[in-house]
Motif scaffolding. Structure first.
Motif, PDB file in Angstrom:
ATOM      1  N   THR A  66      33.674  33.591  43.024  1.00 22.67           N
ATOM      2  CA  THR A  66      33.800  35.034  42.791  1.00 22.67           C
ATOM      3  C   THR A  66      33.460  35.828  44.054  1.00 22.67           C
ATOM      4  O   THR A  66      34.143  36.797  44.386  1.00 22.67           O
ATOM      5  CB  THR A  66      32.885  35.487  41.638  1.00 22.67           C
ATOM      6  OG1 THR A  66      31.539  35.058  41.892  1.00 22.67           O
ATOM      7  CG2 THR A  66      33.332  34.919  40.314  1.00 22.67           C
ATOM      8  N   LEU A  70      36.013  38.212  46.259  1.00 23.27           N
ATOM      9  CA  LEU A  70      35.670  39.592  46.581  1.00 23.27           C
ATOM     10  C   LEU A  70      35.802  39.850  48.078  1.00 23.27           C
ATOM     11  O   LEU A  70      36.376  40.867  48.495  1.00 23.27           O
ATOM     12  CB  LEU A  70      34.238  39.902  46.127  1.00 23.27           C
ATOM     13  CG  LEU A  70      33.669  41.234  46.638  1.00 23.27           C
ATOM     14  CD1 LEU A  70      34.367  42.414  45.976  1.00 23.27           C
ATOM     15  CD2 LEU A  70      32.164  41.303  46.406  1.00 23.27           C
ATOM     16  N   ALA A 187      34.399  41.146  40.770  1.00 17.48           N
ATOM     17  CA  ALA A 187      34.952  41.859  41.922  1.00 17.48           C
ATOM     18  C   ALA A 187      35.037  43.359  41.676  1.00 17.48           C
ATOM     19  O   ALA A 187      34.674  44.169  42.540  1.00 17.48           O
ATOM     20  CB  ALA A 187      36.338  41.300  42.260  1.00 17.48           C
TER      21      ALA A 187
END
Length: 330
Positions: A66, A70, A187
């Motif tokens: 994750t 991002l 995000a």
């Protein structure tokens, strides 16, 4: 689905539990090129605590992928090599083996090769905090012209300041509940907090709306395992982002990301980053180290200097290194 629409949840795990339980009950009778799935149509929900954006569960504790995704966005990149380092499956979505047509980064920060939508919205909200025009567009009409392996699942991101707090409203045409949803919430809530810090106001709620939320049949075992782990009563909150404009620190973090990923950087200098961003840089370093043998002691040493909330994500990486060591010794 009326029973879930507009419900409020305190943590990501609350959302995943509710969504997986419902999707597992539904028939797996929707077929497309990616497989057979169950589906919820027209779902909306609210995450009241956007900092509870990480799962505490064993099966969905995916802080590294994750974070990597991002930073791919924040770098404004569409390069496959960048994101493939964190999420190998992206290679299946590339038209040319080098880039991703539907990458969010260029659309956020260089739409049509000239519009920095994020910066434009920042200026708009600064000038008129109560505006209803603060909308970022990701899905574009041109995405339906020609053939592409993947186009954006996210249609729009809207920011609304109410009661001196920044709320975010995300509208999606399609969402993979198992793989995509946790990554999207992480995000987007990070973008929400970045914008809030830029504007000097507090976080409000995160709102998520999706036309088709689905679970593929190949994910049933993992989703069932998640539900079986039990209800996550306590959310895992990331620390608040430091007050002030975060972009100078983001630029520094992106330099670390590139250096660590390419093997040019092997240490994180604590004097260069605030503790918040230093923790994220160290996560990137641990991720890189976890693919090498005999690095478990270094990973443990780094973990000892970090915020304890990240231990749940780092421990499996130490186990991964131990398995590499054992395999080498066989």
């Amino acid at each position: 689905m009326a029973s879930l629409a507009f419900n409020q949840y305190q943590t990501l795990d609350d959302i995943l539990l509710a969504v997986f339980e419902e999707l597992l009950k539904r028939p797996f009778n929707n077929n497309n090129h990616r497989g057979t799935s169950s589906e919820i149509i027209g779902l909306s929900f609210t995450l009241t605590n956007p900092r509870a954006r990480l799962s505490r569960s064993e099966i969905k504790s995916k802080a590294f992928s994750t974070l990597g995704e991002l930073l791919w966005y924040l770098a404004g990149s569409n390069e496959l090599k960048f994101i493939e380092h964190y999420i190998e499956d992206y290679k299946d979505d590339s038209d040319d083996g080098k880039t991703l047509y539907g990458a969010y980064g260029p659309r956020l920060f260089n739409m049509r090769d000239q519009y920095n939508q994020f910066e434009n919205i920042t200026k708009l909200l600064t000038k008129n905090p109560l505006t209803r025009k603060a909308v970022i567009q990701l899905f574009d009409a041109m995405d339906l012209v020609g053939e592409h392996k993947e186009i954006p699942c996210t249609c729009t991101i809207q920011f609304l300041i109410r009661a001196k707090k920044l709320n975010m409203y995300v509208s999606m045409r399609s969402n993979d509940a198992y793989k995509g949803l946790p990554h999207d919430i992480f995000a987007f809530t990070m973008l929400q907090e970045i914008m809030a810090r830029k504007l000097g106001i507090e976080l409000g709620h995160y709102h998520h709306s999706v036309g088709s939320l689905h679970l593929y049949d190949e994910q049933v075992k993992q989703a069932t395992q998640f539900v079986g782990e039990g209800y996550q009563e306590l959310g895992l909150n990331m620390a608040p982002m430091p007050v002030g404009d975060p972009w100078p620190s983001i630029i520094d973090l992106l330099k670390y990301e590139a250096g660590i990923r390419t093997g040019k950087i092997s240490e994180v200098d604590s004097s260069e980053l605030d503790d918040y961003w230093e923790n994220l840089a160290k996560l990137l370093l641990i991720y890189k180290l976890s693919y090498s043998k005999n690095t478990q002691d270094k990973i443990k040493d780094i973990m000892a200097t970090m915020d304890p909330i990240y231990k749940v994500y780092i421990t499996p990486r130490i186990k991964k290194v131990n398995k590499l060591n054992q395999k080498d010794g066989e």
